[in-house]
Scaffold this active site. Structure first.
Site, PDB file in Angstrom:
ATOM      1  N   SER A  61       3.822  -2.107  -0.272  1.00 30.27           N
ATOM      2  CA  SER A  61       3.982  -0.803   0.368  1.00 30.27           C
ATOM      3  C   SER A  61       2.711  -0.368   1.063  1.00 30.27           C
ATOM      4  O   SER A  61       2.342  -0.947   2.063  1.00 30.27           O
ATOM      5  CB  SER A  61       4.531   0.279  -0.556  1.00 30.27           C
ATOM      6  OG  SER A  61       4.996   1.352   0.248  1.00 30.27           O
ATOM      7  N   HIS A 115      -6.147  10.858   3.907  1.00 34.87           N
ATOM      8  CA  HIS A 115      -6.433  11.880   4.915  1.00 34.87           C
ATOM      9  C   HIS A 115      -7.570  12.709   4.332  1.00 34.87           C
ATOM     10  O   HIS A 115      -7.492  13.131   3.173  1.00 34.87           O
ATOM     11  CB  HIS A 115      -5.213  12.767   5.185  1.00 34.87           C
ATOM     12  CG  HIS A 115      -4.021  11.989   5.606  1.00 34.87           C
ATOM     13  ND1 HIS A 115      -3.816  11.567   6.896  1.00 34.87           N
ATOM     14  CD2 HIS A 115      -2.991  11.506   4.880  1.00 34.87           C
ATOM     15  CE1 HIS A 115      -2.688  10.874   6.960  1.00 34.87           C
ATOM     16  NE2 HIS A 115      -2.165  10.817   5.741  1.00 34.87           N
ATOM     17  N   CYS A 159       5.130  -1.391  -5.351  1.00 35.06           N
ATOM     18  CA  CYS A 159       6.253  -1.900  -6.124  1.00 35.06           C
ATOM     19  C   CYS A 159       5.920  -3.322  -6.558  1.00 35.06           C
ATOM     20  O   CYS A 159       4.830  -3.820  -6.289  1.00 35.06           O
ATOM     21  CB  CYS A 159       7.543  -1.853  -5.309  1.00 35.06           C
ATOM     22  SG  CYS A 159       7.488  -2.847  -3.809  1.00 35.06           S
TER      23      CYS A 159
END
Length: 119
Positions: A63, A68, A83
């Site tokens: 994934s 930020h 995962c």
């Protein structure tokens, strides 16, 4: 291969290091992915003008890890979604070691909640 559910960690860091250094953040997120046993596919980071912060993502076969930053308030928001056999909590610990926040909030969400159809 055994299926392991997706875990999404949301890290809110206050007073962390490197909030305006895209290279250091790329290195930190990449090292975190490796610590978790994830497979890095690529990365992209963008520095906003006038040291206004960084946005970046490390793409994983499992994934992603994204960040930020808002250096004007000393804040970073990090998503670690993995995962399979990858271990997102190891990534979180690696980021703590590299970024050394003064405080942190960690939220864990299991992203495998699939409803079974009604019969």
């Amino acid at each position: 291969m055994e299926y392991r559910p997706g875990t999404h960690l949301l890290m809110d860091l206050n007073g962390a290091r490197h909030l305006t250094d895209a290279g250091a953040l790329r290195d930190a997120l990449t090292a975190a992915a490796q610590a978790a046993g994830a497979t890095v596919l690529g990365a992209h980071f963008h520095s906003f003008p006038d040291r206004a912060g960084i946005t970046g993502v490390v793409l994983l076969a499992e994934s992603h890890i994204s960040i930020h930053t808002w250096p004007e308030i000393g804040f970073a928001a990090i998503d670690i979604f993995m995962c399979g056999a990858a271990e997102p909590h190891r990534a979180a610990e690696a980021l703590r070691q590299r970024l050394r926040p003064e405080s942190e909030t960690l939220t864990e969400v299991q992203r495998n909640q699939v409803s079974q159809p009604s019969l």
